[in-house]
Design an enzyme around this catalytic site. Sequence first.
Site, PDB file in Angstrom:
ATOM      1  N   PRO A   1       0.832  -1.199   0.000  1.00  0.00           N
ATOM      2  CA  PRO A   1       0.000   0.000   0.000  1.00  0.00           C
ATOM      3  C   PRO A   1       0.870   1.255   0.000  1.00  0.00           C
ATOM      4  O   PRO A   1       1.821   1.366   0.773  1.00  0.00           O
ATOM      5  CB  PRO A   1      -0.797  -0.130   1.300  1.00  0.00           C
ATOM      6  N   GLU A   2       0.560   2.182  -0.894  1.00  0.00           N
ATOM      7  CA  GLU A   2       1.277   3.442  -0.986  1.00  0.00           C
ATOM      8  C   GLU A   2       0.378   4.562  -0.467  1.00  0.00           C
ATOM      9  O   GLU A   2      -0.681   4.302   0.103  1.00  0.00           O
ATOM     10  CB  GLU A   2       1.731   3.677  -2.424  1.00  0.00           C
TER      11      GLU A   2
END
Length: 277
Positions: free
Chosen positions: A2-3
């Site tokens: 996840p960014e």
Amino acid sequence: MPELPEVETVRRGLNQLTLSQEITGGDVLLQRTIAYPFSVDEFIHRIKGNTITTWHRRGKYLLAELSPASSLGVHLRMTGQLLWLDQNEPLHKHTRVRLFFGDKQELRFVDQRTFGQMWYVPPSVAVESIITGLAKLAVDPFSPEFTVEYLADKLKKSRRPIKTGLLDQSTVAGLGNIYADEALFKSGILPTTLGIELKLPQIELLRTAIIEVLSASIAVGGTTFSNFLNVKGVNGNYGGEAWVYNRTGEPCKVCGNVIQRIKLGGRSSHFCCQCQH
């Protein structure tokens, strides 16, 4: 992993669902998920009875302000998910931590690769002294401090490929592989270009592109290429809108040239050699 857009999507969901609710208890199924305090029993004891007042995001970290005056930190790492569920929902085999609330609800931390972490930060203790990674973060792309001048200063002496530099959290907080590829495409810069080689107009385009691709992804709930889910268990939709990421061998949406993929610093980089120079 996840960014920034995925973490921001989770933060917004948590702020819709968990505020002003007391943590009535919890259960830790994998001890090493709790980074602080080192005792699982102490973690549950300390967090029980606290109420969540708001959630913040710093880079890829989630930080909950608790009442009275303490904090809860979470990093999803590669495969972490925070899910708001009924306590009667069957446990996923990768469930690591459960935090219980009223009305039989719970916040469940699911993490297949087990790299995710949680921290309880006691009152009157600086968050950065417990979650030490926060002190190494650069400015956020949505911060007023993320100016052309700031980015130029970070890159002016860098002899690393620009793609590698953008993944360094001391350059830009929260940017990862997906959105670095997308921003470089939108700004017309090859990922192999050295930071020191970039001219000021290119850096200006790059800064704008970073903000634009992150904003576009947040608007559609982030990206799900493997296992990202928001707090309600829903996939992100940016994957279908990506310009180059994960599109190796497909035609460029602008020029029709084939999207290429190389490895830089052990990470895949996707680009169009016609649109990027």
